[in-house]
Design an enzyme around this catalytic site. Structure first.
Site, mmCIF file in Angstrom:
data_model
loop_
_atom_site.group_PDB
_atom_site.id
_atom_site.type_symbol
_atom_site.label_atom_id
_atom_site.label_comp_id
_atom_site.label_asym_id
_atom_site.label_seq_id
_atom_site.Cartn_x
_atom_site.Cartn_y
_atom_site.Cartn_z
ATOM 1 N N SER A 84 -12.978 -4.871 2.309
ATOM 2 C CA SER A 84 -13.909 -4.036 1.529
ATOM 3 C C SER A 84 -15.365 -4.300 1.946
ATOM 4 O O SER A 84 -16.222 -4.550 1.093
ATOM 5 C CB SER A 84 -13.715 -4.271 0.031
ATOM 6 O OG SER A 84 -12.413 -3.909 -0.358
ATOM 7 N N PRO A 85 -15.655 -4.222 3.247
ATOM 8 C CA PRO A 85 -17.010 -4.544 3.717
ATOM 9 C C PRO A 85 -18.069 -3.562 3.218
ATOM 10 O O PRO A 85 -19.248 -3.886 3.191
ATOM 11 C CB PRO A 85 -16.882 -4.475 5.242
ATOM 12 C CG PRO A 85 -15.703 -3.585 5.487
ATOM 13 C CD PRO A 85 -14.766 -3.829 4.356
ATOM 14 N N LEU A 86 -17.628 -2.360 2.818
ATOM 15 C CA LEU A 86 -18.587 -1.389 2.279
ATOM 16 C C LEU A 86 -18.469 -1.310 0.761
ATOM 17 O O LEU A 86 -18.747 -0.271 0.155
ATOM 18 C CB LEU A 86 -18.347 -0.012 2.908
ATOM 19 C CG LEU A 86 -18.692 0.060 4.395
ATOM 20 C CD1 LEU A 86 -18.278 1.391 4.991
ATOM 21 C CD2 LEU A 86 -20.187 -0.162 4.599
ATOM 22 N N GLY A 87 -18.032 -2.422 0.142
ATOM 23 C CA GLY A 87 -17.959 -2.460 -1.320
ATOM 24 C C GLY A 87 -17.083 -1.334 -1.854
ATOM 25 O O GLY A 87 -17.438 -0.683 -2.822
ATOM 26 N N ARG A 88 -15.938 -1.133 -1.197
ATOM 27 C CA ARG A 88 -14.980 -0.083 -1.596
ATOM 28 C C ARG A 88 -15.651 1.287 -1.606
ATOM 29 O O ARG A 88 -15.374 2.130 -2.446
ATOM 30 C CB ARG A 88 -14.347 -0.408 -2.954
ATOM 31 C CG ARG A 88 -13.626 -1.756 -2.920
ATOM 32 C CD ARG A 88 -13.076 -2.185 -4.243
ATOM 33 N NE ARG A 88 -12.550 -3.548 -4.171
ATOM 34 C CZ ARG A 88 -11.318 -3.872 -3.853
ATOM 35 N NH1 ARG A 88 -10.459 -2.938 -3.564
ATOM 36 N NH2 ARG A 88 -10.933 -5.139 -3.826
ATOM 37 N N HIS A 94 -0.127 -11.845 1.185
ATOM 38 C CA HIS A 94 -1.152 -11.068 0.456
ATOM 39 C C HIS A 94 -1.793 -11.889 -0.664
ATOM 40 O O HIS A 94 -3.003 -11.864 -0.862
ATOM 41 C CB HIS A 94 -0.488 -9.802 -0.113
ATOM 42 C CG HIS A 94 -1.383 -8.615 -0.128
ATOM 43 N ND1 HIS A 94 -0.927 -7.334 -0.011
ATOM 44 C CD2 HIS A 94 -2.731 -8.505 -0.253
ATOM 45 C CE1 HIS A 94 -1.948 -6.493 -0.061
ATOM 46 N NE2 HIS A 94 -3.045 -7.187 -0.210
ATOM 47 N N TYR A 103 0.855 -1.193 0.000
ATOM 48 C CA TYR A 103 0.000 0.000 0.000
ATOM 49 C C TYR A 103 0.890 1.242 0.000
ATOM 50 O O TYR A 103 1.567 1.538 0.977
ATOM 51 C CB TYR A 103 -0.925 0.037 1.226
ATOM 52 C CG TYR A 103 -1.917 -1.115 1.331
ATOM 53 C CD1 TYR A 103 -2.252 -1.874 0.215
ATOM 54 C CD2 TYR A 103 -2.520 -1.429 2.536
ATOM 55 C CE1 TYR A 103 -3.158 -2.922 0.313
ATOM 56 C CE2 TYR A 103 -3.430 -2.479 2.640
ATOM 57 C CZ TYR A 103 -3.741 -3.218 1.526
ATOM 58 O OH TYR A 103 -4.633 -4.260 1.623
ATOM 59 N N PHE A 162 -18.766 1.987 -2.235
ATOM 60 C CA PHE A 162 -19.989 2.086 -3.044
ATOM 61 C C PHE A 162 -21.241 1.947 -2.166
ATOM 62 O O PHE A 162 -22.214 2.682 -2.316
ATOM 63 C CB PHE A 162 -19.996 1.017 -4.137
ATOM 64 C CG PHE A 162 -21.162 1.140 -5.075
ATOM 65 C CD1 PHE A 162 -21.114 2.021 -6.138
ATOM 66 C CD2 PHE A 162 -22.312 0.393 -4.878
ATOM 67 C CE1 PHE A 162 -22.197 2.156 -6.995
ATOM 68 C CE2 PHE A 162 -23.397 0.512 -5.734
ATOM 69 C CZ PHE A 162 -23.335 1.401 -6.796
HETATM 70 N N1 LIG Z 1 -6.406 -8.619 1.405
HETATM 71 C C1 LIG Z 1 -6.654 -7.875 0.372
HETATM 72 O O1 LIG Z 1 -6.296 -8.226 -0.762
HETATM 73 C C2 LIG Z 1 -7.394 -6.592 0.556
HETATM 74 C C3 LIG Z 1 -8.015 -5.959 -0.524
HETATM 75 C C4 LIG Z 1 -8.701 -4.777 -0.293
HETATM 76 C C5 LIG Z 1 -8.752 -4.260 0.996
HETATM 77 N N2 LIG Z 1 -8.122 -4.894 2.024
HETATM 78 C C6 LIG Z 1 -8.144 -4.392 3.401
HETATM 79 O O2 LIG Z 1 -9.466 -4.094 3.753
HETATM 80 C C7 LIG Z 1 -9.552 -2.736 4.167
HETATM 81 C C8 LIG Z 1 -10.904 -2.196 3.826
HETATM 82 O O3 LIG Z 1 -11.099 -2.213 2.423
HETATM 83 P P1 LIG Z 1 -11.739 -0.968 1.715
HETATM 84 O O4 LIG Z 1 -10.953 0.227 2.117
HETATM 85 O O5 LIG Z 1 -11.921 -1.299 0.299
HETATM 86 O O6 LIG Z 1 -13.135 -0.972 2.560
HETATM 87 P P2 LIG Z 1 -14.586 -0.416 2.433
HETATM 88 O O7 LIG Z 1 -14.979 -0.201 3.829
HETATM 89 O O8 LIG Z 1 -15.405 -1.324 1.596
HETATM 90 O O9 LIG Z 1 -14.451 0.949 1.649
HETATM 91 C C9 LIG Z 1 -13.790 2.020 2.216
HETATM 92 C C10 LIG Z 1 -14.491 3.293 1.799
HETATM 93 O O10 LIG Z 1 -15.798 3.302 2.352
HETATM 94 C C11 LIG Z 1 -16.135 4.605 2.738
HETATM 95 N N3 LIG Z 1 -16.512 4.561 4.149
HETATM 96 C C12 LIG Z 1 -15.923 3.886 5.132
HETATM 97 N N4 LIG Z 1 -16.579 4.075 6.291
HETATM 98 C C13 LIG Z 1 -17.607 4.876 6.016
HETATM 99 C C14 LIG Z 1 -18.642 5.428 6.783
HETATM 100 N N5 LIG Z 1 -18.734 5.188 8.090
HETATM 101 N N6 LIG Z 1 -19.540 6.210 6.166
HETATM 102 C C15 LIG Z 1 -19.445 6.462 4.862
HETATM 103 N N7 LIG Z 1 -18.456 5.968 4.065
HETATM 104 C C16 LIG Z 1 -17.567 5.191 4.649
HETATM 105 C C17 LIG Z 1 -14.916 5.481 2.586
HETATM 106 O O11 LIG Z 1 -15.108 6.203 1.402
HETATM 107 P P3 LIG Z 1 -14.590 7.694 1.283
HETATM 108 O O12 LIG Z 1 -13.104 7.625 1.385
HETATM 109 O O13 LIG Z 1 -15.096 8.054 -0.023
HETATM 110 O O14 LIG Z 1 -15.220 8.419 2.410
HETATM 111 C C18 LIG Z 1 -13.800 4.486 2.374
HETATM 112 O O15 LIG Z 1 -12.798 4.936 1.491
HETATM 113 C C19 LIG Z 1 -8.389 -2.053 3.449
HETATM 114 O O16 LIG Z 1 -8.039 -0.851 4.069
HETATM 115 C C20 LIG Z 1 -7.347 -3.103 3.549
HETATM 116 O O17 LIG Z 1 -6.756 -3.051 4.830
HETATM 117 C C21 LIG Z 1 -7.473 -6.056 1.813
#
Ligand SMILES: NC(=O)c1ccc[n+]([C@@H]2O[C@H](COP(=O)([O-])OP(=O)(O)OC[C@H]3O[C@@H](n4cnc5c(N)ncnc54)[C@H](OP(=O)(O)O)[C@@H]3O)[C@@H](O)[C@H]2O)c1
Length: 354
Positions: A191-195, A112, A46, A197
């Protein structure tokens, strides 16, 4: 360990490059710890590397409170990421991660991705050495099959597995989730919030910031976006979107002026104070500069516009697509020109050398 963790990827990688703010990210990390979300997840790739550095800095005074997790096994190639599961790479990568994280051990060290060129037993054996050396308490895998977990288990226990899991990515529920639950392996849903979306920030593909990885993700592309928005309606019935803030044109102009006049190191503070993103200011500035002041009137406060006919909507979609393709073409042309210049320079140099 708290049941909710904090993934730090988006703080320095993949998402919204223009909106990053390390001080705000460090404050989020501290708040997460305050709330008991002590699983802090990062990875060497990252940034690359800058995310671990950020986490290391932010945790400097609170290291003992965090259940720190990182990942190794990717390297940044010239154009794209490449997997590297060779034991020598794994050993060196873990040491480098610990240096950046300013610590002598992590709670969880994760592979990873499995490198198809290297037997998993060898990669996992190198990971297991780091546990024996006290550099990691436990080991985890990411994006693997049940079969691969069995292979790793034969060498060293698998404590956790990461998989994408959310309301719109359900694959892990078929086999992986029941298996890990049975085996007592933690499943870390990424990505619990669908990145982002599913959080409802995006109404169209154009809302995805420039340079953001999601612009290349098929789910955020024009052709799929509308279908995905329809799915989001289902989510909104159980989790309604919080009322959107609206801003008057005067407010927008004032903030853009204040932001632009502020010294570089104070711009982030303005965004935090106003709870805005860099993309807000960028959009408002562009509207102001283009003299398109009507765009400064918030859609949600302006009188309802007449509904577009299907043909008009299709034209609009095609127009946006053409605009995007033109931009891409211009970028490619510029890159070609640069390559041309570089190769002319190389020729000159090699002629000189002769
Ligand atoms: N193992 C792997 O290959 C892999 C792959 C992907 C991710 N990950 C891990 O999983 C973590 C989470 O993934 P992700 O970042 O894609 O997760 P996500 O929670 O699906 O998406 C993150 C985005 O959701 C929005 N968000 C989060 N909390 C919010 C809230 N309370 N209200 C409104 N919007 C909210 C933010 O958007 P805005 O920035 O637009 O506000 C944030 O950038 C990563 O940081 C990483 O550590 C691992």
């Amino acid at each position: 360990m708290g049941i909710v963790g904090l993934g730090c990827m988006g703080m320095s990688y993949a998402y919204d490059p223009g909106g990053r703010d390390d001080d705000a990210s460090a404050a989020v990390l501290h708040r997460a710890l305050d709330l008991g979300a002590d699983l802090i997840d990062t990875a060497d790739v990252y940034g690359p590397h800058t995310n671990e550095e950020l986490v290391g800095r932010a945790l400097a005074d609170r290291r003992e409170e965090a259940f720190l997790a990182t990942k190794v096994g990717f390297v940044t190639g010239e154009t794209r990421l490449r997997r590297d599961g060779r034991p020598e790479h794994i050993r060196a990568a873990i040491d480098a991660s610990l240096r950046r994280l300013r610590t002598d051990h992590v709670a969880l060290c994760q592979l990873h991705r499995v490198d198809p060129e290297v037997p998993l037993e060898e990669t996992w054996g190198a990971m297991a050495e780091t546990v024996k050396a006290g550099k990691a308490r436990m080991l985890g895998l990411s994006d693997v099959t049940v079969q691969q977990i069995h292979v790793a288990q034969s060498v060293h226990p698998v404590a956790a597995v990461q998989a994408e899991l959310s309301l719109w990515t359900r694959g892990a529920t078929a086999e992986l989730l029941p298996f890990t639950a049975r085996e007592g392996i933690a499943l870390i849903a990424y990505s619990p919030l669908g990145r982002g979306f599913l959080a409802g920030r995006f109404d169209s593909p154009d809302d995805v910031p420039d340079g953001d990885y999601r612009r290349h993700n098929p789910r955020f592309r024009e052709e799929n976006f509308a279908a995905n928005l329809r799915l989001l309606e289902g989510v909104r019935t159980v989790a309604p979107r919080p009322k959107r803030r609206t801003f008057s044109p005067e407010y927008k102009l004032r903030i853009v002026a204040e932001y632009d006049a502020a010294p570089k190191n104070e711009k982030g503070a303005i965004l935090r104070r106003e709870r805005l993103y860099h993309s807000h200011v960028k959009e408002w500035r562009a509207a102001r500069d283009a003299g398109a002041l009507e765009k400064l009137v918030d859609k949600r406060t302006s009188p309802a516009r007449p509904k577009k006919s299907a043909a008009e909507a299709e034209n609009e979609r095609l127009r946006r697509q053409v605009e995007r393709l033109e931009k891409e073409l211009a970028r490619n042309k510029a890159a070609l020109e640069e390559m041309g210049k570089a190769s002319a320079l190389l020729e000159m140099i090699s002629e000189g050398a002769d």
